[in-house]
Every structure is written in C-alpha cells, then in structure tokens.
Design a protein around this motif. Sequence first.
Motif: not given
Length: 80
Positions: A10-12, A24-26, A60-62
């Motif tokens: 997600a972070y990549i 966000r799609y991921y 993003t982690a949340r």
Amino acid sequence: IMEKRDVGIAYILLLLFGVVGAHRYYVGRQGSAVWMTALSLSLVGLIITGPWAVIDLFLTARYTAEYNDRVRVSRVGDHQ
C-alpha cells in the motif's frame, strides 16, 4: 474473494502513484480513489491530490488494517 492487503505494498503504491489514488484502490476505498484519479487529470486537481497523498502517508496503515479486518470478518461469516 477478498484477500488481505500488505501495508508495505500500500505504501509503495502511495509513493509511486499516490496522486492518482492507487493505494486507495488497493485497500478498498474506491470512492475516494476515483475522486483522486479524476482530480489528478488537471493541474488544479493535482494541487489538491498532492497534499491529499501526503496526508495519506499518515492514514494508509489504518486503511490497510481496516480492510484486513473486513476480510477477516467476511471469512468468519463464510465459515458459520
């Protein structure tokens, strides 16, 4: 079938394609991802999605954890 998402991926996605909402799609946040994609098609929109992507560094982690919780709950419901 919903599968768990990896926070690293997600972070990549955020770092490589953050202004278009790939992260966000991921993690299943399609509504806001579509908005990010649409906004990023214009210069004015990029002025919005740039800072939005920076803010997502903290969220993003949340979002990934929430998505994985939904996967876990759906799997538990499937086995009852």
